[in-house]
Motif scaffolding. Structure first.
Motif, short mmCIF file in Angstrom:
data_model
loop_
_atom_site.label_atom_id
_atom_site.label_comp_id
_atom_site.label_asym_id
_atom_site.label_seq_id
_atom_site.Cartn_x
_atom_site.Cartn_y
_atom_site.Cartn_z
N PHE A 164 0.84 -1.18 0.00
CA PHE A 164 0.00 0.00 0.00
C PHE A 164 0.89 1.24 0.00
N ARG A 165 0.36 2.29 -0.60
CA ARG A 165 1.03 3.58 -0.59
C ARG A 165 0.18 4.55 0.22
N LEU A 166 0.76 5.10 1.29
CA LEU A 166 0.10 6.09 2.13
C LEU A 166 0.61 7.46 1.69
N THR A 167 -0.29 8.32 1.25
CA THR A 167 0.10 9.58 0.63
C THR A 167 -0.48 10.77 1.38
N VAL A 168 0.37 11.77 1.61
CA VAL A 168 -0.05 13.05 2.18
C VAL A 168 -0.03 14.06 1.05
N ASP A 169 -1.15 14.76 0.81
CA ASP A 169 -1.32 15.59 -0.37
C ASP A 169 -1.87 16.96 0.02
N THR A 170 -1.26 18.03 -0.50
CA THR A 170 -1.70 19.38 -0.16
C THR A 170 -2.84 19.88 -1.03
N GLY A 171 -3.09 19.25 -2.18
CA GLY A 171 -3.98 19.86 -3.15
C GLY A 171 -3.29 21.04 -3.82
N CYS A 172 -3.94 21.65 -4.78
CA CYS A 172 -3.35 22.74 -5.54
C CYS A 172 -3.25 23.99 -4.67
N ARG A 173 -2.03 24.57 -4.61
CA ARG A 173 -1.77 25.74 -3.76
C ARG A 173 -0.86 26.72 -4.48
N PRO A 174 -0.85 27.97 -4.01
CA PRO A 174 0.16 28.90 -4.50
C PRO A 174 1.56 28.37 -4.18
N ILE A 175 2.50 28.59 -5.04
CA ILE A 175 3.84 28.01 -4.86
C ILE A 175 4.61 28.73 -3.76
N GLY A 176 4.48 30.04 -3.66
CA GLY A 176 5.21 30.79 -2.65
C GLY A 176 6.71 30.59 -2.80
N ALA A 177 7.39 30.34 -1.69
CA ALA A 177 8.84 30.11 -1.73
C ALA A 177 9.17 28.67 -2.11
N GLY A 178 8.14 27.86 -2.37
CA GLY A 178 8.38 26.47 -2.74
C GLY A 178 8.57 25.58 -1.54
N TYR A 179 8.83 24.31 -1.80
CA TYR A 179 8.98 23.32 -0.72
C TYR A 179 10.42 22.90 -0.58
N ARG A 180 10.88 22.85 0.66
CA ARG A 180 12.19 22.29 0.96
C ARG A 180 12.04 21.29 2.09
N GLN A 181 12.53 20.07 1.85
CA GLN A 181 12.45 19.05 2.89
C GLN A 181 13.31 19.45 4.08
N ALA A 182 12.79 19.23 5.28
CA ALA A 182 13.55 19.55 6.49
C ALA A 182 14.86 18.78 6.51
N ASP A 183 15.90 19.42 6.98
CA ASP A 183 17.23 18.80 7.01
C ASP A 183 17.38 17.99 8.30
N ASP A 184 16.96 16.72 8.23
CA ASP A 184 17.08 15.83 9.38
C ASP A 184 18.20 14.81 9.17
N ALA A 185 19.09 15.09 8.24
CA ALA A 185 20.07 14.08 7.85
C ALA A 185 21.49 14.45 8.27
N ALA A 186 21.63 15.18 9.35
CA ALA A 186 22.95 15.62 9.76
C ALA A 186 23.88 14.44 10.04
N THR A 187 23.32 13.36 10.58
CA THR A 187 24.12 12.18 10.88
C THR A 187 23.56 10.99 10.11
N ALA A 188 24.39 10.33 9.33
CA ALA A 188 23.94 9.17 8.56
C ALA A 188 23.56 8.04 9.50
N GLY A 189 22.54 7.30 9.12
CA GLY A 189 22.08 6.18 9.93
C GLY A 189 22.53 4.85 9.38
N ALA A 190 22.04 3.78 10.02
CA ALA A 190 22.43 2.43 9.61
C ALA A 190 21.93 2.09 8.22
N GLU A 191 20.94 2.83 7.73
CA GLU A 191 20.38 2.53 6.41
C GLU A 191 21.42 2.66 5.30
N VAL A 192 22.39 3.55 5.48
CA VAL A 192 23.42 3.74 4.46
C VAL A 192 24.28 2.48 4.33
#
Length: 284
Positions: A164-192
């Motif tokens: 299954f795919r669980l999706t979070v969707d904003t619908g159509c919106r003004p772009i504004g400054a655009g989207y930037r993903q939060a920087d939570d990757a300061a330290t690499a995890g075991a996934e790498v």
């Protein structure tokens, strides 16, 4: 005094005078219209995704979307296969003259054999109460629907066998400054390291900077997915990966193979539209 009615005056009406048929028809039409509006309002509340009446921009909606993804990851727990990259699609119309964009983020999850309904019901129960999450059966399969607030919709739908795919969707919106993903990757995890191990046994060089997708968990931790879109071709085989697993596979279908280690979940997706290898660590 004569009882004749003077010309130009309407005859008097008393409480027992009959209601003209036109007035009865108008009354009936008004009642029917009110009932129709009430039915449409109830149907809209139950079935329609949130709309963007306040026209908040993508940059304003982005943090809410990121938090909602974290809630989904925490609710899904070990069923999570991966966090998929954010998608910003431009070109939708806010008005005939104003262009907008849609932001969506998704989490892929796997159900146990014959456990699709149990998976989605459990997810709905664990999501925040004010999301009003629910699951129903449609002609196209099971659907999860929820409202994350501020006109952000959450949906869950089949994405392959037992997936299954669980999706979070904003619908159509003004772009504004655009989207930037939060920087939570300061330290690499075991996934790498897990992704590098999987690439190694498949005979593919490890990527120096694999694509990273993150989500902040409700408890303050961070869930991460690293993925490689390297064309594995004939090397996309299950046999070399099996010895890396702790226990049996989490998912094994014609298009996907997933296993867990002590540190992460690894997914080999061979579907034609998006073949890739991914490793994910989830919320604690």
């Amino acid at each position: 005094m004569s009882g004749a009615v003077q010309t130009g005056y309407a005859p008097p009406t008393g409480p027992d005078a009959p209601v003209p048929s036109r007035r009865r028809w108008l009354l009936a039409a008004t009642v029917a219209w009110a009932l129709l509006l009430a039915l449409l309002a109830w149907t809209s509340v139950r079935d329609d995704p949130p709309t963007v009446r306040e026209q908040r921009t993508l940059s304003e909606a982005g943090p809410l979307v990121d938090r909602a993804v974290g809630e989904l990851v925490a609710a899904a727990g070990s069923a999570v296969l991966e966090l998929t990259p954010p998608q910003v699609e431009r070109g939708c119309r806010l008005t005939p003259l104003a262009e907008g964009a849609t932001l969506s983020r998704s989490v892929a999850v796997a159900a146990a054999e014959s456990g699709e309904r149990q998976l989605l019901d459990g997810l709905a129960d664990r999501l925040p109460e004010d999301w009003r999450a629910g699951v129903r059966t449609t002609p196209d399969g099971l659907r999860l629907r929820a409202d994350a607030g501020e006109f952000v919709a959450v949906t869950g739908r089949p994405a392959g066998e037992r997936r299954f795919r669980l999706t979070v969707d904003t619908g159509c919106r003004p772009i504004g400054a655009g989207y930037r993903q939060a920087d939570d990757a300061a330290t690499a995890g075991a996934e790498v390291a897990e992704l590098a191990d999987a690439l190694r046994v498949l005979g593919v060089p490890a990527e120096t900077e694999p694509e990273l997708v993150t989500a902040r968990c409700p408890d303050g931790g961070v869930a991460r997915t690293v993925r490689s879109d390297t064309d594995l071709g004939l090397k996309a085989q299950v046999a070399p990966l099996a010895p890396l697993a702790t226990g049996g596979p989490v998912l094994e279908t014609a298009e996907a193979y997933a296993y867990r280690t002590d540190r992460a979940t690894v997914l080999l997706d061979t579907s034609a539209d998006d073949p890739h290898l991914a490793a994910t660590t989830v919320c604690s």
